[in-house]
Design an enzyme around this catalytic site. Structure first.
Site, PDB file in Angstrom:
ATOM      1  N   GLY A  30      -2.478 -33.864 -62.789  1.00 13.14           N
ATOM      2  CA  GLY A  30      -3.201 -32.772 -62.024  1.00 13.14           C
ATOM      3  C   GLY A  30      -1.583 -34.293 -60.810  1.00 13.14           C
ATOM      4  CD  GLN A  48      -4.450 -26.840 -75.072  1.00  9.76           C
ATOM      5  OE1 GLN A  48      -3.789 -25.645 -74.818  1.00  9.76           O
ATOM      6  NE2 GLN A  48      -4.644 -28.021 -74.229  1.00  9.76           N
ATOM      7  CB  CYS A  92      -7.681 -22.557 -69.987  1.00  9.38           C
ATOM      8  SG  CYS A  92      -6.891 -20.713 -70.443  1.00  9.38           S
TER       9      CYS A  92
HETATM   10  C1  LIG Z   1       1.417 -21.331 -66.557  1.00 13.65           C
HETATM   11  C2  LIG Z   1       0.198 -22.671 -66.294  1.00 13.65           C
HETATM   12  C3  LIG Z   1      -0.116 -22.285 -67.896  1.00 13.65           C
HETATM   13  C4  LIG Z   1      -1.222 -23.906 -68.479  1.00 13.65           C
HETATM   14  N1  LIG Z   1      -1.079 -23.467 -69.535  1.00 13.65           N
HETATM   15  C5  LIG Z   1      -2.366 -24.317 -70.663  1.00 13.65           C
HETATM   16  C6  LIG Z   1      -2.392 -24.719 -71.513  1.00 13.65           C
HETATM   17  O1  LIG Z   1      -1.850 -24.098 -72.595  1.00 13.65           O
HETATM   18  N2  LIG Z   1      -3.401 -25.304 -72.123  1.00 13.65           N
HETATM   19  C7  LIG Z   1      -3.521 -26.714 -71.230  1.00 13.65           C
HETATM   20  O2  LIG Z   1      -4.526 -27.745 -71.852  1.00 13.65           O
HETATM   21  N3  LIG Z   1      -3.236 -26.781 -69.894  1.00 13.65           N
HETATM   22  C8  LIG Z   1      -2.658 -25.736 -69.272  1.00 13.65           C
HETATM   23  N4  LIG Z   1      -2.590 -25.530 -68.405  1.00 13.65           N
HETATM   24  C9  LIG Z   1      -2.608 -26.953 -67.286  1.00 13.65           C
HETATM   25  C10 LIG Z   1      -1.475 -27.409 -67.560  1.00 13.65           C
HETATM   26  O3  LIG Z   1      -1.515 -28.113 -68.368  1.00 13.65           O
HETATM   27  C11 LIG Z   1      -2.121 -28.663 -66.430  1.00 13.65           C
HETATM   28  O4  LIG Z   1      -3.098 -29.186 -67.027  1.00 13.65           O
HETATM   29  C12 LIG Z   1      -2.071 -28.700 -65.040  1.00 13.65           C
HETATM   30  O5  LIG Z   1      -0.924 -27.483 -65.141  1.00 13.65           O
HETATM   31  C13 LIG Z   1      -1.977 -29.670 -63.922  1.00 13.65           C
HETATM   32  O6  LIG Z   1      -1.110 -30.249 -64.065  1.00 13.65           O
HETATM   33  P1  LIG Z   1       0.084 -30.078 -63.157  1.00 13.65           P
HETATM   34  O7  LIG Z   1      -0.051 -30.891 -62.040  1.00 13.65           O
HETATM   35  O8  LIG Z   1       0.764 -31.843 -63.556  1.00 13.65           O
HETATM   36  O9  LIG Z   1       0.713 -28.713 -63.303  1.00 13.65           O
HETATM   37  C14 LIG Z   1      -1.683 -24.646 -67.821  1.00 13.65           C
HETATM   38  C15 LIG Z   1      -1.313 -24.797 -66.075  1.00 13.65           C
HETATM   39  C16 LIG Z   1      -0.089 -23.625 -65.777  1.00 13.65           C
HETATM   40  C17 LIG Z   1       0.140 -23.464 -64.975  1.00 13.65           C
END
Ligand SMILES: Cc1cc2nc3c(=O)[nH]c(=O)nc-3n(C[C@H](O)[C@H](O)[C@H](O)COP(=O)(O)O)c2cc1C
Length: 328
Positions: free
Chosen positions: A207, A75, A105
């Protein structure tokens, strides 16, 4: 159906990707974002952040994958289409299985330097970044994008999705919240459905999928077969296996706490040499922070070890008596 392990900067690094792809149920991993400024990213940085690239040529497909062969997408995050495209070429030449572009982000520091979710205010630039990366990367390597639904609000979600499709992306992952929505529940899955209906790209829903029931509702509300799991999978290491079993109509025995303890033990061993000793055990504490959402035992263990600093302390509770002597 494909299950993606979400990129999570500072949480899901190569240690986690190796562990999670070995647990099973995960079809594709995406690296944490790698920032691209006005100079293209060097090979050294790619190999540091995605050590899987070093082994790309060992895999039959000759692309980056975890040790058990789960493909890794690299990415990139930035706003300069030329340097992102040049960086994408370097990553692909190193064996990246695909390039994923981060338009989601929410971090202030990242957004200030025109990276991540702030770009969603400018669908034309989003489309241009995709177009230039697509033009630079050989057509057999997917170029994908990951978006939120917007920056301050969700009004431009469709413009961005359409711009990404017109730019030539292979598929699109949608984290169903704007930047302003942060990480607060709910995730607005119904917007993903509208994207699925309008845009002719495979769409991956993301999400707030923490359980099999969440996945069922997410699939119903989005119409997506593919799902990306982040925090839910960190909190429940076999969630992907549970979802796969549910999708196949199979019975499944959920992972026991003692099996999780073995993984914690393994993770401690895998990570302890990778950090200076003053950070010893921090990765295990971080994982426990998520695991306590699913396992009450994790809360107890977290409370026990949260002030630990010494190898013997950790290794005694993790059941690693032999390792301590070697480490001290
Ligand atoms: C600590 C943290 C770091 C993240 N880093 C990235 C990242 O580097 N790139 C990205 O596209 N999304 C990043 N995200 C977003 C996650 O990939 C994801 O879209 C988000 O947590 C929602 O999905 P979930 O509810 O399954 O956690 C990050 C989320 C968290 C909580």
């Amino acid at each position: 159906m494909r299950i993606f392990l979400a990129p999570m900067e500072g949480v899901i690094d190569h240690h986690f990707r190796t562990l999670y792809s070995a647990i099973g149920g995960v079809d594709i991993c995406v690296s944490e974002f790698i920032r691209v400024n006005d100079v293209a990213v060097s090979k050294k940085v790619f190999l540091r952040d995605c050590p899987e690239l070093q082994h790309a040529s060992f895999h039959q497909q000759r692309f980056s994958a975890t040790p058990n062969g789960t493909p890794l997408r690299v990415q990139l995050l930035g706003s300069n289409p030329e340097t992102i495209a040049a960086s994408a070429v370097t990553a692909v030449n190193l064996g990246a299985s695909a390039i994923d572009l981060n338009f989601g982000c929410p971090a202030k520091t990242v957004n200030k330097s025109r990276g991540g979710a702030v770009l969603l205010k400018d669908p034309q630039l989003v489309g241009e970044i995709v177009r230039q990366v697509r033009a630079a990367v050989p057509s057999e390597r997917p170029v994908t994008a990951k978006i939120r639904l917007g920056f301050e609000d969700r009004s431009l979600y469709m413009d961005n999705a359409l711009a990404i499709a017109e730019g030539g992306a292979t598929e699109l992952c949608v984290h169903a919240r704007s930047r302003a929505d942060g990480y607060h529940p709910p995730a607005y899955w119904s917007y993903i459905k509208k994207i699925v209906e309008e845009v002719s790209l495979p769409v991956i829903a993301n999400g707030e999928v923490w359980t099999v029931d969440d996945w069922r509702r997410c699939r119903e509300q989005t119409g997506c077969q593919d799902v990306m799991l982040g925090r839910g999978l960190i909190a429940c290491p076999d969630l992907a296996l549970q979802i796969k079993a549910a999708a196949a109509g199979q019975r499944y025995q959920a992972m026991s706490w003692s099996a999780v303890m073995q993984l914690l033990n393994q993770f401690y061993c895998d990570t302890k040499a990778a950090y200076p000793s003053r950070f010893l055990g921090n990765r295990v504490k971080q994982w426990l922070f998520y695991l306590q959402m699913h396992y009450p035992e994790a809360k107890v263990l977290f409370e026990t070890i949260k002030r630990y600093r010494q190898a013997q302390e950790f290794e005694a509770v993790l059941g690693l008596p032999l390792a301590s002597a070697a480490y001290e």
